[in-house]
Design an enzyme around this catalytic site. Sequence first.
Site, PDB file in Angstrom:
ATOM      1  N   CYS A  29     -18.769 -12.446  43.584  1.00 51.46           N
ATOM      2  CA  CYS A  29     -18.229 -12.337  42.217  1.00 51.46           C
ATOM      3  C   CYS A  29     -17.311 -11.125  42.068  1.00 51.46           C
ATOM      4  O   CYS A  29     -16.090 -11.248  42.085  1.00 51.46           O
ATOM      5  CB  CYS A  29     -19.352 -12.269  41.185  1.00 51.46           C
ATOM      6  SG  CYS A  29     -20.324 -13.788  41.032  1.00 51.46           S
ATOM      7  N   ARG A  30     -17.904  -9.957  41.925  1.00 49.05           N
ATOM      8  CA  ARG A  30     -17.129  -8.765  41.579  1.00 49.05           C
ATOM      9  C   ARG A  30     -16.249  -8.256  42.713  1.00 49.05           C
ATOM     10  O   ARG A  30     -15.059  -7.986  42.499  1.00 49.05           O
ATOM     11  CB  ARG A  30     -18.072  -7.651  41.125  1.00 49.05           C
ATOM     12  CG  ARG A  30     -18.819  -7.986  39.857  1.00 49.05           C
ATOM     13  CD  ARG A  30     -19.871  -6.956  39.509  1.00 49.05           C
ATOM     14  NE  ARG A  30     -20.948  -6.967  40.508  1.00 49.05           N
ATOM     15  CZ  ARG A  30     -21.939  -6.095  40.548  1.00 49.05           C
ATOM     16  NH1 ARG A  30     -21.989  -5.117  39.657  1.00 49.05           N
ATOM     17  NH2 ARG A  30     -22.888  -6.188  41.459  1.00 49.05           N
ATOM     18  N   SER A  31     -16.803  -8.094  43.898  1.00 50.22           N
ATOM     19  CA  SER A  31     -15.999  -7.491  44.969  1.00 50.22           C
ATOM     20  C   SER A  31     -14.863  -8.397  45.440  1.00 50.22           C
ATOM     21  O   SER A  31     -13.753  -7.898  45.654  1.00 50.22           O
ATOM     22  CB  SER A  31     -16.875  -7.019  46.134  1.00 50.22           C
ATOM     23  OG  SER A  31     -17.654  -8.043  46.686  1.00 50.22           O
ATOM     24  N   ASN A  87     -21.207 -10.278  47.285  1.00 49.35           N
ATOM     25  CA  ASN A  87     -19.843 -10.502  47.760  1.00 49.35           C
ATOM     26  C   ASN A  87     -19.321 -11.890  47.389  1.00 49.35           C
ATOM     27  O   ASN A  87     -18.607 -12.529  48.152  1.00 49.35           O
ATOM     28  CB  ASN A  87     -19.735 -10.261  49.270  1.00 49.35           C
ATOM     29  CG  ASN A  87     -18.296 -10.151  49.776  1.00 49.35           C
ATOM     30  OD1 ASN A  87     -18.020 -10.576  50.891  1.00 49.35           O
ATOM     31  ND2 ASN A  87     -17.399  -9.613  48.999  1.00 49.35           N
ATOM     32  N   ASP A 133     -22.150  -7.691  36.279  1.00 50.61           N
ATOM     33  CA  ASP A 133     -22.137  -8.751  37.284  1.00 50.61           C
ATOM     34  C   ASP A 133     -22.102 -10.098  36.563  1.00 50.61           C
ATOM     35  O   ASP A 133     -23.095 -10.503  35.947  1.00 50.61           O
ATOM     36  CB  ASP A 133     -23.380  -8.644  38.162  1.00 50.61           C
ATOM     37  CG  ASP A 133     -23.330  -9.571  39.361  1.00 50.61           C
ATOM     38  OD1 ASP A 133     -22.531 -10.530  39.356  1.00 50.61           O
ATOM     39  OD2 ASP A 133     -24.103  -9.337  40.296  1.00 50.61           O
ATOM     40  N   CYS A 180     -20.118  -5.198  46.375  1.00 50.88           N
ATOM     41  CA  CYS A 180     -21.071  -5.563  45.323  1.00 50.88           C
ATOM     42  C   CYS A 180     -22.331  -6.104  45.997  1.00 50.88           C
ATOM     43  O   CYS A 180     -22.506  -5.946  47.203  1.00 50.88           O
ATOM     44  CB  CYS A 180     -20.475  -6.547  44.311  1.00 50.88           C
ATOM     45  SG  CYS A 180     -20.134  -8.203  44.928  1.00 50.88           S
TER      46      CYS A 180
END
Length: 155
Positions: free
Chosen positions: A13-15, A11, A123, A8
């Site tokens: 939140c999402r990933s 690095n 995000d 993401c």
Amino acid sequence: MIRVLFVCLGNICRSPMAEGVFRKMAADEQLADQIEVDSAGTSDWHVGKPPHQGTLSKLTEYKVSSEGMAGRQLTKEDAEGFDYIIGMDAENIANIRERFEDADHQRIIRFLDLTSHQKDLPDPYFTGDFQETYDLVLEGCQSLLELIKKEEFAK
């Protein structure tokens, strides 16, 4: 060993959320010794930092480990080291391809293309909705695990 990298922007939140969820899914299927999971960001803003508190809260709520997670930036070497590189949105995919320059990587996938949603993963750093992101991460990770089992372990 099959190696999966979630990518993401920052690095945090999402990933890392996807990393933790996918790692747990692989372990639950007794595939932890056959699938290695990591995450990275296209930017260097959060290198060395832990995941965002919202991500950590969701992972804790669903009993998903965040142990050992720290932000890192995507490198050109990641093109050689990972079998599946999963970008969280179209911009991440463009940045991954730019970073890899001429690397001929066959498995760069936009995360929600693995599902029926076919859109970018929101995000939560900007939306504030970590639950929506978690729900979509769960669905995407389930689809990715099924794909890997079919492509890699059904041979």
